[in-house]
Design an enzyme around this catalytic site. Structure first.
Site, PDB file in Angstrom:
ATOM      1  N   THR A  83       0.593  12.207  31.612  1.00  0.00           N
ATOM      2  CA  THR A  83       0.779  11.154  30.618  1.00  0.00           C
ATOM      3  C   THR A  83       1.680  11.685  29.514  1.00  0.00           C
ATOM      4  OG1 THR A  83      -0.356  10.133  28.702  1.00  0.00           O
ATOM      5  CG2 THR A  83      -1.519  11.881  29.839  1.00  0.00           C
ATOM      6  N   ASN A  84       2.648  10.895  29.095  1.00  0.00           N
ATOM      7  CA  ASN A  84       3.501  11.299  27.977  1.00  0.00           C
ATOM      8  C   ASN A  84       2.739  11.268  26.666  1.00  0.00           C
ATOM      9  OD1 ASN A  84       6.706  11.404  28.734  1.00  0.00           O
ATOM     10  ND2 ASN A  84       5.618  10.003  30.074  1.00  0.00           N
ATOM     11  N   CYS A 194       7.292   7.023  29.439  1.00  0.00           N
ATOM     12  CA  CYS A 194       5.914   6.629  29.724  1.00  0.00           C
ATOM     13  C   CYS A 194       5.814   6.544  31.232  1.00  0.00           C
ATOM     14  CB  CYS A 194       5.566   5.286  29.080  1.00  0.00           C
ATOM     15  SG  CYS A 194       3.931   4.686  29.507  1.00  0.00           S
ATOM     16  N   GLU A 196       4.161   4.852  33.267  1.00  0.00           N
ATOM     17  CA  GLU A 196       4.129   3.518  33.881  1.00  0.00           C
ATOM     18  C   GLU A 196       5.490   2.832  33.896  1.00  0.00           C
ATOM     19  OE1 GLU A 196       0.025   4.525  32.847  1.00  0.00           O
ATOM     20  OE2 GLU A 196       1.867   4.486  31.647  1.00  0.00           O
TER      21      GLU A 196
END
Length: 230
Positions: A83-84, A194, A196
């Protein structure tokens, strides 16, 4: 082959992409029936997201640190925080384990510098764009990081949490991101900051070079795991 540790679930949609990419890249590099050796711990994102919104970053860091220790206990040789946004607590997580972590910002910056670029636009969650922890890591590599307008940052954040994190990928949202990217002035490339976002935007959607942080993170991990220069 070394065992890749993955601390994911933020969201599981992107963690599934991490898992898929790691196995795909290992197969590409080694051929045959080879796949990645992975220890994956997936958290309940609803709990982490609540901590984000409430500004309880220390609590979130403690939760991820505990999860990271479980990944290490499971036999991982090194760790990816998938995750960023939660790289905000990277140091807290690293302090909880003896195995090394690969910082997503470092792998992204290395790819940008390798491409010969110095000025990039950043897309990500509101936390990643608004707070300095991610930009400063990129800037430590000599990069200039541009941000969208306040209104555009709100749009990018909303689409991530309301749509991409729950598996919704809409053409209208892709066009909205393309419009945001078109409004960057002076950007030589775009960071898909990100995990996603890579479910929505690819290089085919953007005229500027894009830097997909998930893929870059995974490629660095596979390089370490199998000892193959990418």
């Amino acid at each position: 082959m070394l065992t890749i540790g993955m601390l994911g679930g933020m969201s599981w949609e992107s963690s599934a992409e991490y898992y898929r990419l790691a196995n795909t890249v290992v197969r590409e590099r080694l051929g045959g029936l080879h796949s990645a050796k992975i220890v994956l711990h997936s958290v309940d994102f609803a709990e982490i997201e609540r901590m984000q919104v409430e500004g309880r970053w220390d609590d979130a860091g403690k939760a991820l640190a505990e999860a990271a220790a479980q990944v290490q206990a499971g036999g991982a040789d090194f760790l990816l925080l998938c995750t960023n946004t939660m790289h905000k607590v990277f140091d807290q997580v690293q302090a909880a384990v003896d195995i090394p972590m690969i910082h997503l910002g470092d792998t992204t910056a290395a790819a940008i510098r390798k491409a010969g670029l110095t000025t990039v636009g950043l897309l990500g969650t509101g936390f990643t764009m608004d707070q300095p922890f991610y930009r400063e890591r990129l800037e430590s590599h000599g990069l200039r990081v541009l941000l969208p307008s306040t209104q555009d940052r709100a749009t990018v954040h909303r689409i991530i949490y309301d749509e991409l994190c729950v598996g919704i990928v809409r053409d209208e949202s892709r066009r909205a991101y393309q419009d945001v990217i078109a409004r960057f002035e002076g950007a030589e490339g775009i960071i898909l900051g990100c995990t996603e976002i890579e479910l929505l935007i690819t290089q085919a959607d953007v005229p500027l070079p894009v830097f997909p942080t998930t893929r870059l993170h995974v490629e660095a991990a596979v390089e370490r795991a199998v000892g193959v220069n990418m």
